[in-house]
Design an enzyme around this catalytic site. Sequence first.
Site, PDB file in Angstrom:
ATOM      1  N   GLY A  28       0.836  -1.195   0.000  1.00 15.87           N
ATOM      2  CA  GLY A  28       0.000   0.000   0.000  1.00 15.87           C
ATOM      3  C   GLY A  28       0.863   1.232   0.000  1.00 15.87           C
ATOM      4  CB  CYS A  29       1.024   4.055   2.306  1.00 12.54           C
ATOM      5  SG  CYS A  29       2.076   5.365   2.931  1.00 12.54           S
ATOM      6  CG  PHE A  30       6.679   4.317  -0.173  1.00 14.91           C
ATOM      7  CD1 PHE A  30       6.373   5.551   0.365  1.00 14.91           C
ATOM      8  CD2 PHE A  30       7.236   4.289  -1.458  1.00 14.91           C
ATOM      9  CE1 PHE A  30       6.616   6.732  -0.327  1.00 14.91           C
ATOM     10  CE2 PHE A  30       7.475   5.462  -2.163  1.00 14.91           C
ATOM     11  CZ  PHE A  30       7.171   6.685  -1.592  1.00 14.91           C
ATOM     12  CD1 TRP A  31       6.447   8.012   2.950  1.00 16.30           C
ATOM     13  CD2 TRP A  31       4.383   8.780   3.319  1.00 16.30           C
ATOM     14  NE1 TRP A  31       6.238   9.064   2.085  1.00 16.30           N
ATOM     15  CE2 TRP A  31       4.971   9.550   2.291  1.00 16.30           C
ATOM     16  CE3 TRP A  31       3.086   9.081   3.731  1.00 16.30           C
ATOM     17  CZ2 TRP A  31       4.307  10.607   1.676  1.00 16.30           C
ATOM     18  CZ3 TRP A  31       2.420  10.136   3.112  1.00 16.30           C
ATOM     19  CH2 TRP A  31       3.028  10.884   2.094  1.00 16.30           C
ATOM     20  N   PRO A  33       5.232   1.264   6.217  1.00 17.22           N
ATOM     21  CG  PRO A  33       4.338   0.010   4.444  1.00 17.22           C
ATOM     22  CD  PRO A  33       4.295   1.380   5.064  1.00 17.22           C
TER      23      PRO A  33
END
EC number: 1.8.4.11
Length: 231
Positions: A28-31, A33
Amino acid sequence: MNPFEESKIPHLDQLSYTDIQTATLAMGCFWSPEALFGAMKGVIRTRVGFAGGTTPAPTYRTLADHIETVQIEFDPEQVTFAQLLEKFFAKHTPTQEPRKRQYTSAIFYHSPEQEQGAQDAIKAAEEQFQAKVLTELIPYENFHLAEERHQKWKLRRHTEVLRELQKIYPAYEAFNNSTAVARVNGYVGGYGEQETLMEEIASLGLSVPVQNTLLALYMTQGTPGFPFAYR
């Protein structure tokens, strides 16, 4: 580097490893993770970027068919690929269709062993969720580093802690490749085990006042939200 400069390097960044492996995951979002994995013991460094597409030079504003991805370098003697995948499936919803291609759930495998491990993890996740897992299993080809402002995004929200680490690592590449920086990025977001944080806090290169700031941030975050949202 002279002895004075070496003395400023966090102890966590002075460790050596006999084997370093790479995992490349999209959830999804990489921030968030990046913070999630950065706080795991055995993870050496993290970076965010774009993978899985065909365009040669993607950026955050021109992703085309690429996927937001986090890349993790880890010590397999401390944390295994299977353990990373356990965290991967626990912290997002791989049964949900993404709103855009860039938020696709994906595992980019670097070896036949990782491919088999990913297949096993997907099967286990389907049994757990009692639904079809939509995570794409893709052979790793390349990874395009995202812009500097996206790296260690959680940490960049806390300037007091950020500036102290940037004094140690004024060069962007060294900053982004630091184990200590990856770990702090996770801790400021409330990720990781409290026991590990207490073990490592003196190894992160932070002054005592900023260590206390980090502890306060970690404690006030509580348990970060689940699952990571598709934006």
